[in-house]
Design a protein around this motif. Structure first.
Motif, PDB file in Angstrom:
ATOM      1  N   ALA B 657       0.822  -1.202   0.000  1.00  0.00           N
ATOM      2  CA  ALA B 657       0.000   0.000   0.000  1.00  0.00           C
ATOM      3  C   ALA B 657       0.863   1.263   0.000  1.00  0.00           C
ATOM      4  O   ALA B 657       0.420   2.324  -0.408  1.00  0.00           O
ATOM      5  CB  ALA B 657      -0.914  -0.001   1.204  1.00  0.00           C
ATOM      6  N   LYS B 660       1.390   2.650  -3.441  1.00  0.00           N
ATOM      7  CA  LYS B 660       0.212   3.043  -4.198  1.00  0.00           C
ATOM      8  C   LYS B 660      -0.065   4.534  -4.039  1.00  0.00           C
ATOM      9  O   LYS B 660       0.050   5.082  -2.948  1.00  0.00           O
ATOM     10  CB  LYS B 660      -0.985   2.243  -3.700  1.00  0.00           C
ATOM     11  CG  LYS B 660      -2.029   2.021  -4.760  1.00  0.00           C
ATOM     12  CD  LYS B 660      -3.181   1.216  -4.203  1.00  0.00           C
ATOM     13  CE  LYS B 660      -4.143   2.119  -3.474  1.00  0.00           C
ATOM     14  NZ  LYS B 660      -5.255   1.425  -2.866  1.00  0.00           N
ATOM     15  N   LYS B 661      -0.425   5.136  -5.136  1.00  0.00           N
ATOM     16  CA  LYS B 661      -0.771   6.548  -5.043  1.00  0.00           C
ATOM     17  C   LYS B 661      -2.281   6.671  -4.960  1.00  0.00           C
ATOM     18  O   LYS B 661      -3.007   6.068  -5.741  1.00  0.00           O
ATOM     19  CB  LYS B 661      -0.256   7.279  -6.266  1.00  0.00           C
ATOM     20  CG  LYS B 661       1.165   7.755  -6.061  1.00  0.00           C
ATOM     21  CD  LYS B 661       1.630   8.587  -7.212  1.00  0.00           C
ATOM     22  CE  LYS B 661       3.090   8.939  -7.016  1.00  0.00           C
ATOM     23  NZ  LYS B 661       3.795   9.066  -8.272  1.00  0.00           N
ATOM     24  N   SER B 662      -2.745   7.478  -4.035  1.00  0.00           N
ATOM     25  CA  SER B 662      -4.192   7.603  -3.894  1.00  0.00           C
ATOM     26  C   SER B 662      -4.699   8.708  -4.813  1.00  0.00           C
ATOM     27  O   SER B 662      -3.983   9.662  -5.094  1.00  0.00           O
ATOM     28  CB  SER B 662      -4.558   7.900  -2.456  1.00  0.00           C
ATOM     29  OG  SER B 662      -3.749   8.925  -1.968  1.00  0.00           O
ATOM     30  N   THR B 663      -5.935   8.568  -5.231  1.00  0.00           N
ATOM     31  CA  THR B 663      -6.515   9.564  -6.131  1.00  0.00           C
ATOM     32  C   THR B 663      -6.901  10.808  -5.350  1.00  0.00           C
ATOM     33  O   THR B 663      -6.862  10.824  -4.106  1.00  0.00           O
ATOM     34  CB  THR B 663      -7.761   8.998  -6.802  1.00  0.00           C
ATOM     35  OG1 THR B 663      -8.691   8.680  -5.770  1.00  0.00           O
ATOM     36  CG2 THR B 663      -7.433   7.763  -7.611  1.00  0.00           C
ATOM     37  N   LYS B 664      -7.294  11.807  -6.095  1.00  0.00           N
ATOM     38  CA  LYS B 664      -7.627  13.069  -5.441  1.00  0.00           C
ATOM     39  C   LYS B 664      -8.845  12.917  -4.531  1.00  0.00           C
ATOM     40  O   LYS B 664      -8.879  13.450  -3.427  1.00  0.00           O
ATOM     41  CB  LYS B 664      -7.907  14.121  -6.514  1.00  0.00           C
ATOM     42  CG  LYS B 664      -7.957  15.512  -5.941  1.00  0.00           C
ATOM     43  CD  LYS B 664      -8.342  16.516  -6.999  1.00  0.00           C
ATOM     44  CE  LYS B 664      -8.513  17.875  -6.365  1.00  0.00           C
ATOM     45  NZ  LYS B 664      -9.121  18.834  -7.285  1.00  0.00           N
ATOM     46  N   GLU B 665      -9.817  12.150  -5.034  1.00  0.00           N
ATOM     47  CA  GLU B 665     -11.035  11.968  -4.247  1.00  0.00           C
ATOM     48  C   GLU B 665     -10.718  11.295  -2.907  1.00  0.00           C
ATOM     49  O   GLU B 665     -11.213  11.686  -1.857  1.00  0.00           O
ATOM     50  CB  GLU B 665     -12.049  11.118  -5.017  1.00  0.00           C
ATOM     51  CG  GLU B 665     -12.787  11.835  -6.122  1.00  0.00           C
ATOM     52  CD  GLU B 665     -11.935  11.985  -7.363  1.00  0.00           C
ATOM     53  OE1 GLU B 665     -11.026  11.141  -7.564  1.00  0.00           O
ATOM     54  OE2 GLU B 665     -12.141  12.954  -8.125  1.00  0.00           O
ATOM     55  N   GLU B 666      -9.876  10.272  -3.006  1.00  0.00           N
ATOM     56  CA  GLU B 666      -9.519   9.554  -1.777  1.00  0.00           C
ATOM     57  C   GLU B 666      -8.831  10.477  -0.791  1.00  0.00           C
ATOM     58  O   GLU B 666      -9.108  10.467   0.407  1.00  0.00           O
ATOM     59  CB  GLU B 666      -8.612   8.376  -2.116  1.00  0.00           C
ATOM     60  CG  GLU B 666      -9.378   7.197  -2.672  1.00  0.00           C
ATOM     61  CD  GLU B 666      -8.440   6.124  -3.183  1.00  0.00           C
ATOM     62  OE1 GLU B 666      -8.891   5.002  -3.268  1.00  0.00           O
ATOM     63  OE2 GLU B 666      -7.273   6.419  -3.486  1.00  0.00           O
ATOM     64  N   LYS B 667      -7.933  11.282  -1.344  1.00  0.00           N
ATOM     65  CA  LYS B 667      -7.205  12.206  -0.464  1.00  0.00           C
ATOM     66  C   LYS B 667      -8.169  13.176   0.201  1.00  0.00           C
ATOM     67  O   LYS B 667      -8.074  13.433   1.411  1.00  0.00           O
ATOM     68  CB  LYS B 667      -6.184  12.977  -1.280  1.00  0.00           C
ATOM     69  CG  LYS B 667      -4.883  12.250  -1.478  1.00  0.00           C
ATOM     70  CD  LYS B 667      -3.943  13.144  -2.261  1.00  0.00           C
ATOM     71  CE  LYS B 667      -2.823  12.345  -2.872  1.00  0.00           C
ATOM     72  NZ  LYS B 667      -2.185  13.094  -3.957  1.00  0.00           N
ATOM     73  N   ALA B 669     -11.349  12.785   0.722  1.00  0.00           N
ATOM     74  CA  ALA B 669     -12.189  12.071   1.693  1.00  0.00           C
ATOM     75  C   ALA B 669     -11.422  11.841   2.978  1.00  0.00           C
ATOM     76  O   ALA B 669     -11.953  11.972   4.086  1.00  0.00           O
ATOM     77  CB  ALA B 669     -12.645  10.750   1.095  1.00  0.00           C
ATOM     78  N   MET B 670     -10.131  11.502   2.816  1.00  0.00           N
ATOM     79  CA  MET B 670      -9.320  11.237   4.001  1.00  0.00           C
ATOM     80  C   MET B 670      -9.154  12.515   4.819  1.00  0.00           C
ATOM     81  O   MET B 670      -9.236  12.490   6.056  1.00  0.00           O
ATOM     82  CB  MET B 670      -7.967  10.706   3.564  1.00  0.00           C
ATOM     83  CG  MET B 670      -7.209  10.012   4.652  1.00  0.00           C
ATOM     84  SD  MET B 670      -6.651   8.417   4.149  1.00  0.00           S
ATOM     85  CE  MET B 670      -5.481   8.821   2.887  1.00  0.00           C
ATOM     86  N   ASP B 674     -14.567  12.116   9.065  1.00  0.00           N
ATOM     87  CA  ASP B 674     -16.003  11.875   9.228  1.00  0.00           C
ATOM     88  C   ASP B 674     -16.695  13.095   9.828  1.00  0.00           C
ATOM     89  O   ASP B 674     -17.635  12.984  10.592  1.00  0.00           O
ATOM     90  CB  ASP B 674     -16.248  10.627  10.048  1.00  0.00           C
ATOM     91  CG  ASP B 674     -15.415  10.615  11.303  1.00  0.00           C
ATOM     92  OD1 ASP B 674     -15.359   9.602  11.971  1.00  0.00           O
ATOM     93  OD2 ASP B 674     -14.806  11.671  11.607  1.00  0.00           O
TER      94      ASP B 674
END
Lengths: 339, 747
Positions: B657, B660-667, B669-670, B674
């Motif tokens: 992991a 792996k590069k995370s996408t913009k959306e994932e970033k 969201a992170m 919450d």
């Protein structure tokens, strides 16, 4: 108070008329409800296309099913219909529906809330042939007893009528069926409030469910109890004709050896049911009944009678009658006891 | 269908008011109760004639009567009817539960539980009635009802004190259910009940674990997975449940403050009182001695036999378990092997064939392998496995995730059994730290740093690093042999010893005595015992000040000669039966040996109090901060983690992991986490809520919003009023306020 133009516009939007256009379907209203539904199968009840009227049997079956109807009048009317059909049918021919079916559906109505329905129900069962009633005594008696202990006073008094009728039609079966003797006796005792179990009280407490015009009900209860005792403990009228004739000289006690005419002759052996206790036991002999009565009810009834006769009036007369019935019934029992 | 009852009929048949009256005055209403009981009996007889009929007989229904009798049963405890009633219910339920109408049946169950709660029957009877029905019934809703009733009854009978007898009988019933018919799915109920009670910490003993052990060995797949899941996750679930119950924090100071400011109402006062009570209760609970809960895996009797049977029965033989359940079983086996250091040699050769990148959920298999490894597994058993992982996973040709996972798995295995590696393979694998992919790089580095600690001689010279090379030259590091165990020791005990000594000296100095002189150590000891509890430890007061030690001062303790003689002597005087300490005055040599012995003595002669342990922890922490954390300590921490926790597929996949590069959306969201989406002020929220509810504005609001120009006229008019007018309005105001507003209630 709409302060801004935006709000005003929003409010206006609610009342704007949707424009109708040629060739387009009319837009649905906001509050339109979709009444369509999905079903795997649709069963259409076949409407009767026959020109002839439905048979009496079918009509009776229909009316019997209407006895569960929620409206009082509908129930009463169905009962009335059934009564007329049964009472008008010629004596030799079979009933439009078997008596077992009629009785098993009708008997629930002993506990019905409406008085007219109950009265009509009594008329219906009275119109049934006696032999049919006799074979269903135990379930009828069960319902009657449920009525006798009911919270509602009306139902309690009605079920006394019911019991009287039952005794007149099938007295022997009533007192000898399972639980018929002891349970009914106990029922009476609790109705009359003659159970002296709970120690000595300062004064007789008024029961919760009983109304002010109590003495009339009590009179009725006492007279019914007297009939019940007579049915249970009086001398049997005559044995069947077979035994009395001198024609059958070499045979003795023939009546014990012929086939019984009653249904379910060996019921007292209780071959298939659950084990019975003392209350639910069948007491087929008069002597048995006398003994049980002596053990369970006699002192309580005697004590209760004393009070009732003291009151005098109608109550006293009913009490005297009851005492007479009891004395007659127990006359020979005491004789046996003494010797 | 239930018929509607008219109002007048209801008045006639009022069981509720009779119930109320009976409960108020049982003696007077005895006869009425008797009558209703007879009514119940006749209705029951009617029902028994045909149990599947609806109980809708007229205006009084059987379920109402049952309810009535159950509620008033305790008013006449001596009456025969009371005992008869519960027997009736038990009989009807156990014979006819399938035919009865659903609501009548539920009412009967409820009434039976009610009678139990009134203590008219005992728990064992109730549970012995309900449990067979639970197992045999086909109705889902009844099963759900019975399950909750059974759990709640068991819980309530264990509230005050553990009801050992009841627990034992129920446990026996559950155990028998599992062992009597191993093929049926009925055992699932035993599993469910046991797990629920384990979670609530009602059952925490070895018998419970035995039940689950039986479940694991059953033939039915559902039961097996239920049992295995319990062992894998039951303890965590229990901990979470315990945490959850003490989750919400109440800020008492805030509440008090608010009460001081806001309007005082009875409700607010009551709330404050309740909050105070809960806080107090929670505090008491926290201070109470922590219940010693062993994990299910530790309570297991004969883990070796269990692991062997599990493996041979469900995995090795031709069992028809699907892969998913098989993996669960394998996880449990490997967890047992790792935790108890068991020997199940067949497991490793079994795993060999599944270690290919194309195998489904191979990371789980890798995790299982790593978990099943411990220092007592023969290295030659593990060597082919590692070789295979290296061949199949770790190559330039394979995808970077695959290589990373393989390297990571090898590292996890070798962390537990370093001897399973040979030098050529290791040197080969370490080369991957030059890889371009970050995940592979990190995984290879992890392997390298591991072997710098545990087996530097396997590495090439230039890879060994400074520490390892120095240690190798100095000969400080011994080669680990197979089966060798290190001597038990408490980390940081030397720090504690030192600290104690210092404290003593300080005290003596304060008392004006010779700091190095001996004192009656008994006093010291009693002091210790007084400070048994952590909270009452007053010596912490000095902890606010950080001691900055001048160089060499800490050596003082050891080189002062008389202290060396006296201190042990004093101990000896107290503990005459102990072996004589190093009390020879001639031991001036500053070798390691006496210190070692001294520490051992501390270990063997004293019991560490909680206060001591706390101090020990604090000392360890400060030491870790003070000294540069050496890589060896880091490795030790890593190893400690390994020994306790379970390894999952995530551990193996973690390295991959990294690359792996995370996408913009994932970033995004992170980063958002919450939190709620839109910020809104409380007033705005309230306003929105009010509008949504369709409520209008208050007069105040209307006044505030009113157009300024419209208000001008009135304001002007007010100034021009005559004195009489002003007086009139004033009077009107006073009157209105007395009356309670324009629409006041006094007319």
């Amino acid at each position: 108070m709409g302060s801004s133009a935006k709000k005003k516009k929003e409010k206006k939007k609610d009342f704007q008329k949707a424009k109708l256009k040629v060739g387009k379907t009319k837009p649905k209203a906001a509050n339109a409800t979709d009444t369509g539904f999905k079903a795997k199968a649709i069963a259409l009840k076949q409407q009767s296309l026959s020109a002839t009227a439905p048979t009496v049997e079918a009509q009776c079956a229909h009316q019997l099913s209407l006895l569960n109807h929620k409206s009082d009048t509908q129930r009463r009317d169905s009962l009335a219909y059934l009564t007329t059909v049964i009472s008008t049918h010629p004596p030799g021919s079979p009933l439009p529906q078997p008596a077992s079916v009629i009785i098993s559906t009708v008997q629930r109505l002993v506990l019905d809330g409406s008085n007219s329905v109950r009265q009509q129900m009594l008329k219906l069962v009275q119109s049934l042939p006696k032999a049919d009633v006799a074979s269903h005594t135990d379930s009828l008696l069960l319902h009657t007893r449920a009525g006798m202990t009911h919270l509602s006073t009306d139902i309690r008094t009605f079920s006394l009528e019911m019991l009287e009728w039952l005794l007149s039609v099938a007295g022997d079966e009533v007192v000898s069926c399972a639980g018929g003797w002891v349970k009914t006796l106990k029922c009476f005792l609790s109705l009359l409030g003659w159970q002296a179990q709970f120690g000595s009280k300062w004064s007789a407490t008024k029961s919760f469910g009983k109304t002010v015009g109590d003495s009339k009900v009590q009179v009725k209860q006492m007279t019914t109890l007297a009939t019940f005792l007579r049915a249970g403990m009086s001398q049997p009228k005559q044995m069947a004709a077979i035994g009395s004739g001198e024609v059958s000289f070499p045979l003795s006690q023939t009546e014990h050896h012929v086939l019984s005419e009653r249904s379910n002759t060996f019921a007292h052996l209780n071959l298939f049911g659950a084990a019975r206790d003392e209350e639910a036991e069948m007491y087929e002999d008069r002597e048995d009944r006398q003994r049980v009565f002596h053990e369970l009810a006699e002192p309580a009834i005697a004590a209760g009678l004393e009070q009732a006769t003291k009151g005098g009036g109608e109550l006293g007369r009913a009490g005297a009658q009851l005492r007479k019935a009891m004395k007659e019934g127990m006359a020979d029992f005491h004789g046996i006891d003494n010797t | 269908m239930k018929r509607k009852i008219g109002a007048l009929e209801k008045v006639d048949a009022d069981l509720t008011s009779l119930q109320y009256k009976v409960r108020r005055d049982p003696q007077s209403y005895y006869e009425d109760h008797q009558q209703q009981y007879m009514q119940y009996e006749t209705q029951r007889d009617l029902l028994l004639q045909n149990p599947s009929t609806s109980d809708d007989t007229g205006i009084v229904r059987l379920s109402d009567l049952i309810d009535f009798v159950a509620h008033t049963a305790d008013c006449y405890p001596k009456a025969k009817a009371t005992a008869q009633f519960s027997d009736d219910l038990i009989l009807i339920l156990s014979l006819h539960h399938d035919e009865l109408q659903a609501d009548l049946r539920d009412k009967m169950v409820g009434s039976l539980v009610l009678v139990r709660n009134k203590d008219l029957i005992d728990s064992a009877t109730l549970l012995n009635t309900l449990f067979p029905i639970l197992v045999s019934t086909r109705s889902k809703s009844l099963r759900a009802l019975l399950f909750t009733k059974i759990i709640s009854d068991l819980r309530s009978s264990n509230v005050k004190a553990t009801n050992h007898r009841l627990n034992r009988t129920i446990q026996t019933v559950l155990f028998n259910l599992l062992t009597s018919d191993r093929e049926s799915a009925k055992g699932l109920w035993a599993v469910k009940i046991t797990r629920e009670l384990w979670k609530r910490q009602i059952w925490t003993d070895a018998r419970t674990v035995d039940i689950m052990k039986e479940a694991c060995l059953s033939e039915n797949e559902k039961v097996i997975t239920g049992g295995v899941r319990f062992f894998l996750g039951g303890d965590k679930e229990r901990e979470e449940a315990a945490d959850e119950s003490s989750d919400e924090e109440i800020d008492m100071a805030k509440m008090r403050h608010q009460v001081g400011i806001n309007k005082k109402t009875k409700k607010k006062a009551r709330e404050l009182k309740q909050a105070a009570a809960t806080v107090k209760r929670k505090e008491r609970k926290n201070n109470a001695p922590h219940p010693l809960n062993f994990s299910a895996l530790h309570l297991l009797h004969d883990p070796q036999g269990f692991a062997e049977t599990l493996f041979s029965k469900h995995v090795q033989s031709k069992s028809k378990l699907p892969l998913e359940s098989k993996l669960l079983v394998l996880q449990l086996v490997s967890r047992l092997v790792g935790l108890h250091k068991l020997t199940v040699i067949a497991l490793y050769s079994y795993l060999l064939k599944y270690l290919t990148p194309r195998q489904t959920s191979v990371t789980t298999f890798l995790a299982i392998l790593a978990q099943a490894t411990h220092n007592l597994v023969p290295p030659d058993v593990l060597e082919p496995l590692i070789q295979k992982i290296a061949n199949e996973f770790v190559s330039e040709a394979s995808a970077s995730e695959v290589a990373a996972a393989g390297l990571n798995a090898i590292r996890e295995v070798c962390a537990r059994q370093p001897l399973a590696m040979n030098d050529t393979l290791l040197q080969d694998l370490v080369m991957y730290r030059k890889s371009k992919d970050k995940g592979v790089q990190m995984a290879a580095r992890g392997l390298l740093s591991l072997y710098r600690e545990v087996g530097a001689e396997l590495l090439k010279k230039r890879d060994r690093g400074k520490d390892a090379t120095i240690a190798l030259i100095a000969g400080g590091r011994k080669e680990q042999r197979f089966g060798e165990e290190t001597v038990g020791d408490i980390a940081g005990i030397d720090l504690l010893e030192k600290w104690k000594e210092e404290e003593r000296r300080k005290k003596r100095e304060a008392a004006g005595l010779d700091p190095d002189g001996s004192d009656d150590s008994e006093e010291d000891e009693t002091e210790n015992w007084k400070n048994w509890d952590v909270e009452s430890d007053d010596s912490d007061g000095s902890g606010d000040w950080i001691n900055v030690e001048s160089d060499g001062e800490d050596i003082n303790i050891s080189d002062s000669e008389d202290e060396k003689e006296n201190q042990p002597a004093a101990k000896k005087a107290k503990l005459a039966s102990e072996t004589p300490g190093p009390s020879e005055p001639g031991s001036k040599a500053q070798s390691e040996e006496p210190i070692q012995k001294q520490i051992n003595r501390l270990l063997t002669t004293t019991i560490l109090t909680p206060a001591d342990l706390k101090q020990l922890r604090a000392l360890q922490e400060s030491a870790a901060v003070k000294s540069q954390m050496s890589s060896s300590k880091r490795a030790a921490l890593l190893a400690a983690r390994h020994a306790d926790d379970a390894i999952t597929a995530e551990t193996i996949e973690a390295a991959a992991a990294l690359g792996k590069k995370s996408t913009k959306e994932e970033k995004l969201a992170m980063a958002k986490g919450d939190r709620e989406e839109k910020h809104q002020s409380t007033t705005a929220k309230r306003k929105e809520k009010k509008e949504a509810a369709g409520k209008s504005t208050t007069n105040k609001e209307k006044a505030r919003k009113k157009n300024f120009l419209m208000t001008l006229g009135k304001a002007k008019g007010k100034n021009k009023r005559s004195l009489v007018d002003i007086k009139k309005t004033m009077r009107g105001h006073i009157e209105r306020s007395k009356r309670g507003g324009r629409r006041g209630n006094r007319g």
